[in-house]
Write an enzyme that holds these catalytic residues in place. Sequence first.
Site, PDB file in Angstrom:
ATOM      1  N   THR A 117       0.817  -1.216   0.000  1.00 32.36           N
ATOM      2  CA  THR A 117       0.000   0.000   0.000  1.00 32.36           C
ATOM      3  C   THR A 117       0.848   1.261   0.000  1.00 32.36           C
ATOM      4  O   THR A 117       1.966   1.273   0.535  1.00 32.36           O
ATOM      5  CB  THR A 117      -0.906   0.022   1.247  1.00 32.36           C
ATOM      6  N   TYR A 141      -2.000   0.207  10.105  1.00 30.90           N
ATOM      7  CA  TYR A 141      -2.234  -0.424   8.802  1.00 30.90           C
ATOM      8  C   TYR A 141      -0.988  -0.303   7.927  1.00 30.90           C
ATOM      9  O   TYR A 141      -0.470  -1.306   7.403  1.00 30.90           O
ATOM     10  CB  TYR A 141      -3.438   0.212   8.111  1.00 30.90           C
TER      11      TYR A 141
END
Length: 330
Positions: A117, A141
């Site tokens: 990501t 995250y």
Amino acid sequence: MTILVTGGAGYIGSHMVLELRDAGESVVVLDNLSTGFRWAVPDDVPLIVGDVGDMDLVCRIAKEWNVEAIIHFAGSIIVPESVSNPLKYYQNNTGNSRNLIEAAVRSGIDKFIFSSTAAVYGMPEENPVSETATLRPMSPYGTSKMMTEFMLADVARAHDFNYVALRYFNVAGADPDGRTGQSTPQATHLIKVACETALGMRPYMQVFGTDYPTPDGTCIRDFIHVKDLARAHMKALAHLRSGGASEIFNCGYSRGASVLEVVEAVKRASGANFDVRMTARRPGDPAAIVAASAKIREALGWQPEYDDLDVIVAQAFAWERHLVGLREAS
């Protein structure tokens, strides 16, 4: 030889399964269905319901299906939730990935593609942000994904094992043939939220921050069509099959759209003038984050086909309207 797709019943994973299947590849899916859907996996693709962190299960799948490569999508992706429940993210994204990688090594699987990501960059010092930029994740995250990248690099140095980590920017859109799309209830993706509001499923939507140093004051993001992203994975698989070395690539279009531009695109696609309310910034949102994508284009020959915000939004809206029809019919 078979490709194991973890999280293949989810949003991006289901598009990957279709891409592989359309190309004539043998595919098997491992998904615990916590956020995925059984219907999203075609009937002719085997679906094993289980956890990617279950090493014995993964080793059995690898042996039974003669698995050649793993494409790993399974994980948790909601940034605010990762802040409030970090242990969930370190378990689902880092701990389970660690077990999956060990199962791959045990089973002699030497090709691994990882769903990473742009959150690993945090608040970039310059845009477009390149793969060599300093990693400064701003949430558990992002950190959980960064840690998995570190594990992959260490394992590749120690074993006969090569990987490609693809750092996604903002994935959006739906299968152009209407076979799958973003279906997760209460999803937080901007385009999905706007489409749901246009369809009357939400009374209004919020824009978080209008005082950023951008042309219209709202955040700018690099939106990539999910089918272009699936094709980037196909290019990564070809790279590893040809003996290519381990690599990290950004997946984005090298240009962004603001939140308000997305809202206007949804209004055009839907014909609805829905309620949009301006509110304060959310902590940790970068003003802009856009991918430098020259590396993947040059190294893998990846060329996007859906690099158009109106196309992305129109297909996302068509999928949302399809979901409404399914709910009304049930």
